[in-house]
Design a protein around this motif. Structure first.
Motif, mmCIF file in Angstrom:
data_model
loop_
_atom_site.group_PDB
_atom_site.id
_atom_site.type_symbol
_atom_site.label_atom_id
_atom_site.label_comp_id
_atom_site.label_asym_id
_atom_site.label_seq_id
_atom_site.Cartn_x
_atom_site.Cartn_y
_atom_site.Cartn_z
ATOM 1 N N ARG A 29 -44.276 -27.311 -82.808
ATOM 2 C CA ARG A 29 -43.865 -28.607 -82.240
ATOM 3 C C ARG A 29 -42.749 -29.226 -83.075
ATOM 4 N N ASP A 30 -42.892 -29.149 -84.385
ATOM 5 C CA ASP A 30 -41.864 -29.697 -85.277
ATOM 6 C C ASP A 30 -40.536 -28.956 -85.102
ATOM 7 N N GLY A 34 -37.228 -30.862 -83.901
ATOM 8 C CA GLY A 34 -36.116 -30.918 -84.837
ATOM 9 C C GLY A 34 -34.808 -30.364 -84.304
#
Length: 112
Positions: A29-30, A34
């Motif tokens: 998810r990060d 990002g």
């Protein structure tokens, strides 16, 4: 689990190597969150993700953040087990739209 990210213009490809589960979900998810705002297409390449549990469904079907950019999300190179999980998910929740994840796949193939 590790992943690689490639950006080509407005398309990002995240290639996952290893299992997708609740331990790896935050990292993935990060990675997606990002990405630069200029990325409008996100491709999850799951050729090397041989196992995916329910966390993978959350990753692929979760709603996009209203603060973030709108991205078209697709999936490519599914191994048999993740593909079977997606098919089972549509049996349990017929409203899930696999055609969104596989835009180039004829609908008849997804209905089999």
């Amino acid at each position: 689990m590790h992943f690689t990210t490639e950006i080509d213009g407005s398309t990002a490809r995240i290639t996952v190597h290893g299992e997708i589960d609740y331990d790896t979900l935050p990292l993935l998810r990060d990675a997606a969150a990002g990405l630069p705002a200029s990325v409008t297409d996100l491709v999850w390449d799951l050729e090397h993700a041989r196992f995916m549990d329910v966390a993978g469904l959350h990753l692929l079907f979760e709603e996009q953040s209203p603060e973030g950019p709108v991205r078209r999300t697709t999936v490519t190179n599914l191994a048999p087990q993740p593909l079977r999980l997606l098919m089972l998910a549509t049996e349990v929740r017929p409203g899930l739209e696999l055609t969104r994840l596989f835009p180039d796949t004829p609908t008849a193939l997804l209905d089999d």
